[in-house]
Enzyme design. Sequence first.
Site, PDB file in Angstrom:
ATOM      1  N   ASP A  68       0.870  -1.191   0.000  1.00 61.73           N
ATOM      2  CA  ASP A  68       0.000   0.000   0.000  1.00 61.73           C
ATOM      3  C   ASP A  68       0.903   1.236   0.000  1.00 61.73           C
ATOM      4  OD1 ASP A  68      -3.227   0.330   1.132  1.00 61.73           O
ATOM      5  OD2 ASP A  68      -1.937   2.104   0.932  1.00 61.73           O
ATOM      6  N   LEU A 191     -17.251 -10.712  -0.231  1.00 61.81           N
ATOM      7  CA  LEU A 191     -17.124 -10.574   1.227  1.00 61.81           C
ATOM      8  C   LEU A 191     -18.206  -9.686   1.810  1.00 61.81           C
ATOM      9  CD1 LEU A 191     -13.310  -9.773   1.354  1.00 61.81           C
ATOM     10  CD2 LEU A 191     -14.420 -12.002   1.595  1.00 61.81           C
ATOM     11  N   LEU A 291     -33.926 -11.749   3.298  1.00 57.32           N
ATOM     12  CA  LEU A 291     -35.363 -11.481   3.251  1.00 57.32           C
ATOM     13  C   LEU A 291     -35.827 -10.802   4.530  1.00 57.32           C
ATOM     14  CD1 LEU A 291     -37.160 -14.551   1.586  1.00 57.32           C
ATOM     15  CD2 LEU A 291     -36.984 -12.211   0.727  1.00 57.32           C
ATOM     16  N   LYS A 292     -34.892 -10.208   5.270  1.00 59.05           N
ATOM     17  CA  LYS A 292     -35.312  -9.520   6.503  1.00 59.05           C
ATOM     18  C   LYS A 292     -35.680  -8.089   6.175  1.00 59.05           C
ATOM     19  CE  LYS A 292     -32.469 -11.691  10.036  1.00 59.05           C
ATOM     20  NZ  LYS A 292     -31.180 -11.888   9.407  1.00 59.05           N
ATOM     21  N   GLY A 298     -27.608  -0.525   3.016  1.00 54.99           N
ATOM     22  CA  GLY A 298     -26.557   0.487   2.920  1.00 54.99           C
ATOM     23  C   GLY A 298     -25.241  -0.207   2.651  1.00 54.99           C
ATOM     24  N   CYS A 301     -21.295  -1.586  -0.989  1.00 56.97           N
ATOM     25  CA  CYS A 301     -21.458  -2.355  -2.236  1.00 56.97           C
ATOM     26  C   CYS A 301     -22.825  -2.262  -2.907  1.00 56.97           C
ATOM     27  CB  CYS A 301     -21.127  -3.810  -1.981  1.00 56.97           C
ATOM     28  SG  CYS A 301     -19.394  -4.057  -1.609  1.00 56.97           S
TER      29      CYS A 301
HETATM   30  C1  UDX Z   1     -22.430  -7.081   0.379  1.00 65.25           C
HETATM   31  C2  UDX Z   1     -22.523  -8.476  -0.258  1.00 65.25           C
HETATM   32  O1  UDX Z   1     -23.290  -9.340   0.576  1.00 65.25           O
HETATM   33  C3  UDX Z   1     -21.125  -9.029  -0.494  1.00 65.25           C
HETATM   34  O2  UDX Z   1     -21.221 -10.306  -1.132  1.00 65.25           O
HETATM   35  C4  UDX Z   1     -20.407  -8.029  -1.392  1.00 65.25           C
HETATM   36  O3  UDX Z   1     -19.195  -8.489  -1.841  1.00 65.25           O
HETATM   37  C5  UDX Z   1     -20.305  -6.688  -0.702  1.00 65.25           C
HETATM   38  O4  UDX Z   1     -21.635  -6.232  -0.430  1.00 65.25           O
HETATM   39  P1  UDX Z   1     -22.039  -6.029   2.779  1.00 65.25           P
HETATM   40  O5  UDX Z   1     -22.239  -4.711   2.110  1.00 65.25           O
HETATM   41  O6  UDX Z   1     -20.904  -6.190   3.726  1.00 65.25           O
HETATM   42  O7  UDX Z   1     -21.865  -7.184   1.677  1.00 65.25           O
HETATM   43  O8  UDX Z   1     -23.362  -6.326   3.595  1.00 65.25           O
HETATM   44  P2  UDX Z   1     -24.535  -7.401   3.599  1.00 65.25           P
HETATM   45  O9  UDX Z   1     -24.409  -8.267   4.780  1.00 65.25           O
HETATM   46  O10 UDX Z   1     -24.678  -8.062   2.300  1.00 65.25           O
HETATM   47  O11 UDX Z   1     -25.779  -6.415   3.856  1.00 65.25           O
HETATM   48  C6  UDX Z   1     -26.078  -5.377   2.925  1.00 65.25           C
HETATM   49  C7  UDX Z   1     -27.235  -4.560   3.415  1.00 65.25           C
HETATM   50  O12 UDX Z   1     -28.435  -5.287   3.385  1.00 65.25           O
HETATM   51  C8  UDX Z   1     -27.102  -4.057   4.848  1.00 65.25           C
HETATM   52  O13 UDX Z   1     -27.542  -2.713   4.910  1.00 65.25           O
HETATM   53  C9  UDX Z   1     -28.016  -4.958   5.635  1.00 65.25           C
HETATM   54  O14 UDX Z   1     -28.510  -4.372   6.803  1.00 65.25           O
HETATM   55  C10 UDX Z   1     -29.116  -5.190   4.629  1.00 65.25           C
HETATM   56  N1  UDX Z   1     -29.845  -6.430   4.845  1.00 65.25           N
HETATM   57  C11 UDX Z   1     -29.251  -7.653   4.645  1.00 65.25           C
HETATM   58  C12 UDX Z   1     -31.181  -6.375   5.215  1.00 65.25           C
HETATM   59  O15 UDX Z   1     -31.762  -5.302   5.378  1.00 65.25           O
HETATM   60  N2  UDX Z   1     -31.871  -7.550   5.357  1.00 65.25           N
HETATM   61  C13 UDX Z   1     -31.302  -8.763   5.153  1.00 65.25           C
HETATM   62  O16 UDX Z   1     -32.015  -9.782   5.269  1.00 65.25           O
HETATM   63  C14 UDX Z   1     -29.947  -8.820   4.795  1.00 65.25           C
END
Ligand code: UDX
Length: 476
Positions: A68, A191, A291-292, A298, A301
């Site tokens: 880095d 991830l 599905l929650k 947010g 990604c």
């Molecule tokens: C996501 C993807 O899952 C991962 O594969 C990708 O590479 C990067 O983006 P991340 O952003 O870390 O990962 O979070 P994730 O656990 O997927 O949750 C994303 C958003 O969905 C969060 O805001 C979370 O609160 C929301 N979420 C997730 C829900 O509201 N309900 C759910 O059932 C699952």
Amino acid sequence: MTIKQHIHSILITTIIITPHAHSITRTIEPTRSRSTQHYTVAIIGTGYVGLVSGAGLAEFGNTVICADIDQNKIDILNNGNIPIYEPGLKDVVARNIEARRLMFTADVDAAIKQADAVFIAVGTPMGADGSADLSYVESVVNTIARNIDNYKVVCTKSTVPIGTGAWIERTLLAHGVDADLFDVVSNPEFLREGCAVKDFLEPDRVVIGANTQKALNIMCGLYNHLFAQGTPHVLTTVTTSEMIKYASNAFLAAKLSFINEIANLCDATGGDAHTVAYAMGLDNRISAQFLKPGPGFGGSCFPKDSQALLYMGEQNNVKLPVVQASLITNETQKTKPLEKLLQHMHNNLASKTVAVLGLAFKANTDDVRYSPARQTIQGLLDHGAHVKVYDPAAMENMKALFPAIEYCDDTYQAVENADAIIVMTEWDVFKHMNLERVRSLVAQPLLIDARNIVNTDELTALGFTFDTIGRAYLNQ
Ligand code: UDX
């Protein structure tokens, strides 16, 4: 037609390898030699993706040099500390430093020179027009061009727009790099923040987009540990691999927006979206994951990648109304917690104290990028409320955005004298808060649970008025 294009056109289609599954085609697949070869990997960028991938690849037995340009970050890492919040990462890093498989350096040139494979893991933030900003990637490609003197795989690990692999290839050639000295491959990361280590070490699948046999062998060699365990490997072209990442994230985002729409309709009609989601999830074609209902998605990604996909659609004159709708629904969803609070407080929050529990976009991360809590806090301030907040990990990051609100040491300090509580993040500490103690501290027993995690029987017994998203309740 160049030699590379020729190889591409005759060799590569898509194969899926699992211990039991057959390949869709077997025109190209990893040769046996990959299993015995030891490779050195340079990971450029020690942010979230780079650090977890570097530690994970070292855990699989490869030699990994994480590089880095930020000397400060490298110093932190060399002192045994981790500059990001990610449960379990510190142990994997320490174990692999100890085993001399993992190193950190600010000498990016030297790291590239030693590597068989160079992973590009720098940020691709959202540009003003929704496109992915590739300036950091470009800078790494220029550095690779200056330092390449023997064959290397050049791999994109960050999420990059479709066509980036081809663009990197053109850029390296334009710098005068010999075509035989490199192959560009795509190996997207899936991830999730908060469980990234597990996601890397035990993934559902490994996706590798490679246009030559040589590159494919090296990439499969790096993941040999997973291949031996039977993890499905999807081996395909660079372009398809790039698309797989965007399609996966945009699909999950759309799934969330869908269930949030159903939750809103349940709120209006008296149905219970959680039972609906449970029943839907029992259908194998749908699956229970993601599905929650909640306050909207947010993180770094889903919003960014859905937006980038839309941008790619525009650039290619392809309409993507489902992707667009998922983003629109999500923006509306982020306003729901405040909307519900306003309903319960007769639209009057002036001089009221509101406790916001949870600032991160989800639990087990300190990340507040696109976090729904930001909308909620801004809305509360716009309505003249006094805002007290607590989050186990994300307070420092939020302070940069909202320096003037009251940051508290724990849940109980945050709820003291509050006229209302809003739970925005599903941290365990909020799931298990002592509601009797909370009841004794608040000015008014009103709680909006945007994550549906607080025990509703207990809330009812303690005389709270409460509201959630998509849940049918008896006390309304
Ligand atoms: C996501 C993807 O899952 C991962 O594969 C990708 O590479 C990067 O983006 P991340 O952003 O870390 O990962 O979070 P994730 O656990 O997927 O949750 C994303 C958003 O969905 C969060 O805001 C979370 O609160 C929301 N979420 C997730 C829900 O509201 N309900 C759910 O059932 C699952």
